[in-house]
Design an enzyme around this catalytic site. Structure first.
Site, short mmCIF file in Angstrom:
data_model
loop_
_atom_site.label_atom_id
_atom_site.label_comp_id
_atom_site.label_asym_id
_atom_site.label_seq_id
_atom_site.Cartn_x
_atom_site.Cartn_y
_atom_site.Cartn_z
N CYS A 140 0.74 -1.17 0.01
CA CYS A 140 -0.34 0.26 -0.18
C CYS A 140 0.62 1.60 0.21
O CYS A 140 1.12 1.70 1.23
CB CYS A 140 -0.72 -0.09 1.19
SG CYS A 140 -2.12 -1.17 1.66
N ALA A 141 1.41 1.59 -1.42
CA ALA A 141 2.63 2.22 -1.06
C ALA A 141 2.65 4.08 -0.98
O ALA A 141 3.47 4.77 -0.73
CB ALA A 141 4.09 1.72 -2.47
N ALA A 142 1.45 4.24 -1.89
CA ALA A 142 1.08 6.03 -1.78
C ALA A 142 1.61 6.62 -0.44
O ALA A 142 0.52 6.04 0.85
CB ALA A 142 -0.29 6.40 -1.90
N PRO A 143 1.52 7.37 -0.44
CA PRO A 143 1.96 8.71 -1.12
C PRO A 143 3.39 8.17 -1.76
O PRO A 143 4.11 8.57 -2.56
CB PRO A 143 1.95 9.92 -0.92
CG PRO A 143 2.45 9.69 0.16
CD PRO A 143 1.92 7.83 1.01
N GLY A 144 4.05 7.15 -1.30
CA GLY A 144 5.39 6.86 -1.99
C GLY A 144 6.67 7.58 -1.26
O GLY A 144 7.82 7.23 -1.30
N GLY A 145 6.41 7.91 -0.02
CA GLY A 145 7.78 7.93 1.49
C GLY A 145 8.87 6.85 1.46
O GLY A 145 9.50 7.17 1.47
N ASP A 148 -0.33 -0.32 -5.61
CA ASP A 148 -2.20 0.84 -4.96
C ASP A 148 -2.85 0.78 -5.55
O ASP A 148 -2.59 0.99 -6.67
CB ASP A 148 -1.56 2.23 -5.18
CG ASP A 148 -2.49 3.11 -3.46
OD1 ASP A 148 -1.54 2.85 -2.07
OD2 ASP A 148 -3.12 3.16 -3.54
N ASP A 190 2.24 -1.23 5.09
CA ASP A 190 1.64 -0.26 5.96
C ASP A 190 -0.09 0.01 5.83
O ASP A 190 0.28 0.67 4.61
CB ASP A 190 2.82 1.31 5.01
CG ASP A 190 2.08 2.21 6.51
OD1 ASP A 190 2.04 2.31 7.11
OD2 ASP A 190 1.88 3.29 5.66
N CYS A 214 -0.56 3.70 11.05
CA CYS A 214 -0.66 5.20 11.58
C CYS A 214 -1.61 5.69 12.70
O CYS A 214 -2.07 6.19 12.78
CB CYS A 214 -0.30 6.34 10.94
SG CYS A 214 -1.48 6.47 9.88
#
Length: 604
Positions: A306-311, A330, A469, A520
């Protein structure tokens, strides 16, 4: 060594106390108390009871208060493939000098206790400093200040002109944004361009249907009287002072643009928007630690589900020195394009993006042992036929077949061999299409920003490491002015969704590989309870130590709900293997959770 490591972390935590400016003690009259920032975070009553059982009443009150405020510093990750932390610090200091931000922070810090002025650590030397934890030296901290008491110009019988904004707009302003037109809900009459206005917040209130709502019509006129909507509710919810960029009529007729330029904020954090693009990335400290917990190595094949936003994706690629393969997936097309843009800005070439629902991440075998993908090799204008199950080689490469000018001949041989091995057929039409693309250049749909490539998932056991994540209730994000939308039922729904994604993730990691799970949120049901589910369901999983370890321990025990359901958390001895970041701790981070699993043999 262990003692030395503990001492470093202890010193690191203590140093953050220097970043937290003590709230000034002010003798407040009635008007000062109204025109202040002192929010109380509202929760669903059942959710509040649940969290009190988990944390205790006092601790949960501290967490709730911390969530209403932004962190006292900005955390910047330096792209070490392009720059160094020392070079970035010099550039940021120059930018702050030119903008005057450095002087603002220095003035705001003058009231700090004299003990703070002894500067026990490097974090106290100026507004910008380098992280001292081993392995995180490329992380830079920029000090902010607040909360500040603001004189809004109140006089008896003459309240200040005011702009009332939505809660989401206010949360963005507290993070450093301006007041944009769509976020304005109400405004005083006779507001003209260039007027100085107090900015207050409209937070959701209990509605007659049992839910929450605003109950205010956009464009309402504020008179500064007790008959105003939300007059009493916005006591202690003033976030700063700004200069209007439009008149009242302009604000409610325009569809976009800045409504008020915030020049006097309750919390002041230097803005680095569009600054040093490609060299730095603003990222929360726990997110940076998550990439380190995964411990990626050069040449490995890694999936960010779930990669967004890529940080985290780019952090992983940089830790690998851009050598290997990082697949970022994503479900949102636009978010996948954002990841592509960020990777290009940072000059990273090992990242491949796909549009993919994490609940469908596993592609089951259908009688074939492997699938074959056509790839375009930009370095030597070759077509690469690459097995989706190709394992990374020791030199950091992968098992691929290059097809050059004799593409048709080589492809024919490969196809016949693949048929013999029951592999997926690669047609000559596909080869010719890729040859034309090489000659003519990528078309509009293949260009960056054109479209995101869809994926049907990946075969089991094909990744060295997987990061999940997971989408969550996000109850650790800050600043937050409202939390009443979450109920026990919605929190349980998040948990079910995350378990399904975890079921997918665990299948994709090869035996001997690593799976990192993070959220988070402060919700134990999405954190410790997920770890309990994982360990009880998959006996080949075991918790692993994380480095660096700067977060606190996990929660041990369980919680019984009114309906009789018992939610199991960690067992004694497991709490030190996870990292829980508490918003009310001296680290002053968002609420966050990290668990690292090692995958054993799946045959048992």
């Amino acid at each position: 060594m262990k003692k030395k490591g503990r001492d470093l972390v202890t010193a690191f935590r203590k140093s953050f106390l220097s970043l937290q400016n003590p709230t000034p003690q002010i003798n407040m009259d009635a008007s000062s108390e109204r025109y202040s920032y002192n929010p109380v975070l509202r929760w669903n009553p059942q959710v509040e009871d649940y969290f009190i059982k988990a944390y205790g009443s006092l601790h949960f009150a501290q967490i709730s208060k911390a969530l209403t405020r932004p962190s006292c510093y900005s955390c910047i990750r330096v792209n070490t493939l392009k720059s160094t932390s020392d070079a970035v610090i010099e550039k940021l200091q120059e930018i702050m000098r030119k903008s005057g931000s450095e002087n603002e922070v220095a003035k705001a810090s003058n009231g700090i206790d004299s003990d703070m002025d002894e500067k026990q650590s490097r974090l106290q030397n100026g507004p910008i400093s380098k992280c001292e934890i081993p392995g995180l030296e490329y992380v830079v901290f920029v000090k902010g200040s607040g909360p500040h008491a603001i004189d809004y110009g109140y006089a008896p019988e003459k309240p200040p002109k005011e702009v009332l904004v939505s809660r989401k707009c206010a949360e963005a302003v507290l993070r450093g944004a301006q007041v944009y037109v769509p976020g304005v809900m109400a405004c005083s009459s006779h507001v003209e361009e260039g007027d100085l206005v107090a900015v207050s917040v409209a937070v959701e209130q209990p509605a007659s249907d049992g839910g929450w709502g605003l109950g205010i019509t956009r464009g309402t006129v504020l008179q500064g009287l007790q008959t105003d909507p939300y007059y009493f509710e916005r006591n202690g919810l003033y976030i700063g002072q700004g200069t209007t960029m439009l008149s009242r009529a302009g604000i409610f007729h325009a569809s976009q643009g800045i409504a008020a330029d915030m020049n006097n904020r309750v919390f002041k954090l230097p803005s680095f928007h569009d600054v040093l693009e490609g060299e730095i990335f603003l990222q929360n400290l726990p997110s940076i630690v998550t990439a380190h917990a995964l411990d990626p190595l050069k040449g490995e094949r890694i999936l960010d589900m779930c990669a967004a936003p890529g940080g985290k994706t780019t952090a992983i690629a940089i830790l690998m020195k851009d050598e290997g393969e990082v697949i970022a997936a994503d479900r949102s097309h636009n978010k996948v394009m954002d990841i592509q843009k960020l990777a290009a800005e940072m000059g990273l070439t090992c990242i491949t993006t796909y549009k993919l629902d994490a609940l469908k991440a596993v592609c089951k075998r259908n009688g074939s042992s492997d699938t074959t993908t056509l790839c375009y090799n930009k370095d030597n204008n070759d077509i690469v036929i690459q097995s989706s199950e190709s394992r990374p080689l020791k030199n950091g490469g992968s098992s691929t077949t290059n097809v050059g000018s004799n593409a048709d001949t080589t492809c024919t041989e490969n196809v016949s061999n693949e048929k013999a091995n029951e592999r997926t057929y690669v047609s000559k039409a596909d080869i010719r299409k890729n040859m034309r693309r090489m000659r003519n250049g990528p078309g509009r749909n293949q260009s960056l920003g054109g479209r995101a490539e869809n994926s049907k998932g990946f075969l089991p056991n094909t990744f060295d490491r997987v990061l999940l994540d997971a989408p969550c209730s996000a109850l650790g994000l800050r600043p937050r002015l409202f939390a009443g939308e979450e109920t026990i039922e919605t929190l349980r729904n998040h948990r079910k969704y995350q378990r399904k994604m975890f079921d997918q993730a665990v299948q994709l990691v090869r035996p001997g590989g690593v799976l990192v799970y993070s959220t988070c949120t402060i919700n134990p049901g999405e954190n410790e309870a997920l770890v309990r589910y994982a360990l009880d369901t998959y006996k080949f999983l075991s918790l692993a130590l994380q480095h660096p370890r700067i977060g606190g321990p996990g929660l041990v025990g369980s919680c019984e709900f009114p309906d009789g359901y018992i939610e199991e958390w960690l067992r004694p001895g497991e709490e030190e293997f996870v990292q829980r970041f508490d918003p009310s701790s001296p680290l002053d981070t968002i609420g966050f959770f990290i668990a690292k699993f090692v995958v054993g043999s799946k045959d048992t």
